[in-house]
Design a protein around this motif. Structure first.
Motif, PDB file in Angstrom:
ATOM      1  N   LEU A  54       0.838  -1.214   0.000  1.00 40.56           N
ATOM      2  CA  LEU A  54       0.000   0.000   0.000  1.00 40.56           C
ATOM      3  C   LEU A  54       0.860   1.247   0.000  1.00 40.56           C
ATOM      4  O   LEU A  54       1.846   1.340   0.731  1.00 40.56           O
ATOM      5  N   GLN A  55       0.474   2.206  -0.826  1.00 39.67           N
ATOM      6  CA  GLN A  55       1.089   3.532  -0.816  1.00 39.67           C
ATOM      7  C   GLN A  55       0.002   4.549  -0.505  1.00 39.67           C
ATOM      8  O   GLN A  55      -1.152   4.372  -0.889  1.00 39.67           O
ATOM      9  N   SER A  56       0.368   5.630   0.210  1.00 38.89           N
ATOM     10  CA  SER A  56      -0.651   6.595   0.651  1.00 38.89           C
ATOM     11  C   SER A  56      -0.262   8.025   0.296  1.00 38.89           C
ATOM     12  O   SER A  56       0.900   8.416   0.399  1.00 38.89           O
ATOM     13  N   PHE A  57      -1.277   8.798  -0.133  1.00 38.68           N
ATOM     14  CA  PHE A  57      -1.170  10.245  -0.294  1.00 38.68           C
ATOM     15  C   PHE A  57      -1.839  10.888   0.916  1.00 38.68           C
ATOM     16  O   PHE A  57      -2.986  10.572   1.233  1.00 38.68           O
ATOM     17  N   LEU A  58      -1.157  11.788   1.604  1.00 38.79           N
ATOM     18  CA  LEU A  58      -1.742  12.547   2.707  1.00 38.79           C
ATOM     19  C   LEU A  58      -1.891  13.999   2.250  1.00 38.79           C
ATOM     20  O   LEU A  58      -0.893  14.694   2.036  1.00 38.79           O
ATOM     21  N   ILE A  59      -3.135  14.442   2.076  1.00 35.34           N
ATOM     22  CA  ILE A  59      -3.418  15.776   1.548  1.00 35.34           C
ATOM     23  C   ILE A  59      -3.997  16.628   2.667  1.00 35.34           C
ATOM     24  O   ILE A  59      -5.002  16.253   3.285  1.00 35.34           O
ATOM     25  N   GLY A  60      -3.377  17.762   2.964  1.00 31.53           N
ATOM     26  CA  GLY A  60      -3.867  18.560   4.078  1.00 31.53           C
ATOM     27  C   GLY A  60      -3.549  20.032   3.967  1.00 31.53           C
ATOM     28  O   GLY A  60      -2.852  20.479   3.045  1.00 31.53           O
ATOM     29  N   GLN A  61      -4.041  20.786   4.910  1.00 25.53           N
ATOM     30  CA  GLN A  61      -3.801  22.218   4.987  1.00 25.53           C
ATOM     31  C   GLN A  61      -2.451  22.489   5.655  1.00 25.53           C
ATOM     32  O   GLN A  61      -1.828  21.572   6.197  1.00 25.53           O
TER      33      GLN A  61
END
Length: 364
Positions: free
Chosen positions: A157-164
């Motif tokens: 599994l690979q993850s993108f963490l998108i945030g402010q």
């Protein structure tokens, strides 16, 4: 509703992210390069931060549109204000793995089995976590543990963490040390410069089929940059209202004065959404003994005056802190919803006017 008036084939400044209108500014090109590099590593975490409306989601969606669905199975997690186990269940549900009535260990086994099955088919699994700044440390730790799943030497599994922007501070905290070691690429998207703001507007108009109309003079472009701060979503909001006002007035040429008038309208509308309420002082003049509302509508409570045990007080303090950290986002969401509601109302009125005009035309 104004598209035909300007000779456009579509709406150029909608608020919802649309990869077909993607504009590659300097910062967006840099962010895309980082994402592509991280994605090619096929492991770990990729972190993308940026202001509200900076174009984070548009970039990620654009990248996903270019992915081969026969090779990548992607899932998205949007609701991140959850505890650790609920976050894990949401991840499983996003991939279509049932785990509603099972324990955590069974859920992890089911999720791992799914990831192994997908990998065995020659595909990859990608998890996209939006609004990552709302994740609790325990929820982040659960996501990090998922990155430990392997099939031989290959990560499952690979993850993108998108945030402010505040998520960057979260990432620097001591408890995030192990996660930082798993980050393959990280980038921050800031506001566009003035020349890029003009190019962005011209690009979106061109994508919408503009042929010289509407027309913005140099002062109008400068005023839009000043009013929006170079943030794409704010640019869209101002330009959309500008085109609507031009349509109502039968004009297609815009100046600084026109933009400033629209900016004032938007500011007045958003201010009317934020009513500041405060309690009067209680007996003895000690107003701090009573809960009060901040400018963003968040209760400001002096917990020391309440009869709470240490554990309850700590949980309450943490909850209030989380509310305050999200107040800027919620204010922007209210602004955007107000704009959308007003736009729909205007569209309905314009449609009614058009029907009346058409009815008058057919009368002998």
């Amino acid at each position: 509703m104004y598209e035909s008036f300007y000779g456009l084939t579509s709406k150029p400044f909608q608020l919802n992210p649309d990869p077909s209108f993607y504009y590659a500014s300097k910062q967006h090109r840099r962010a895309m390069a980082y994402l592509e590099y991280g994605l090619n590593q096929n492991e770990g975490f990729i972190v993308v931060t940026g202001e509200i409306g900076a174009g984070k989601t548009t970039i990620v969606r654009g990248l996903l549109n270019d992915l081969d669905s026969d090779k990548v199975v992607a899932a998205q997690l949007v609701s991140t204000q959850l505890d650790a186990e609920d976050t894990l269940r949401m991840v499983a549900a996003a991939f279509g793995v049932g785990g509603k009535n099972v324990g955590k260990s069974e859920l992890l086994l089911a999720l791992e089995a799914f990831l192994v099955e997908v990998t065995g088919q020659g595909k990859r699994c990608l998890l996209i976590v939006d609004e990552a700044q709302n994740l609790t440390p325990r929820a982040v730790e659960e996501l990090r543990m998922l990155s430990n799943f392997q099939f031989g030497t290959q990560a499952l599994l690979q993850s993108f963490l998108i945030g402010q922007p505040e998520f960057r501070k979260v990432m620097q905290s001591p408890q995030m040390k192990q996660l930082r070691q798993r980050v393959i690429a990280a980038c921050h998207i800031g506001p566009m410069a003035q020349d890029e703001t003009q190019a962005y507007i011209e690009h979106r108009l061109k994508c919408a089929g503009a042929q010289g109309s509407p027309h913005f003079d140099a002062g109008a472009f400068e005023a839009i940059f000043e009013a929006s701060g170079g943030i794409p979503r704010r640019i869209n909001a101002h330009c959309d209202r500008l085109l609507l006002s031009g349509f109502l007035a039968g004009r297609s040429d815009f100046t600084r004065t026109d933009v400033e008038e629209v900016a004032r309208e938007l500011k007045e509308e958003t201010q009317s959404q934020s009513v500041i309420t405060s309690n009067s002082p209680g007996e003895g003049g000690e107003s701090a003994a009573h809960p009060q509302l901040t400018e963003s509508g968040i209760l400001d409570i002096d917990l020391s005056r309440l009869d709470l045990d240490a554990s309850t007080a700590e949980r309450a303090s943490r909850a209030i802190a989380e509310l305050k950290s999200g107040q800027a986002e919620q204010r922007m969401i209210r602004i955007e919803r107000s704009i959308v509601r007003l736009e729909r109302s205007n569209a309905a009125v314009l449609s009614l006017i058009q029907q009346l005009v058409d009815a008058l035309r057919v009368k002998p």
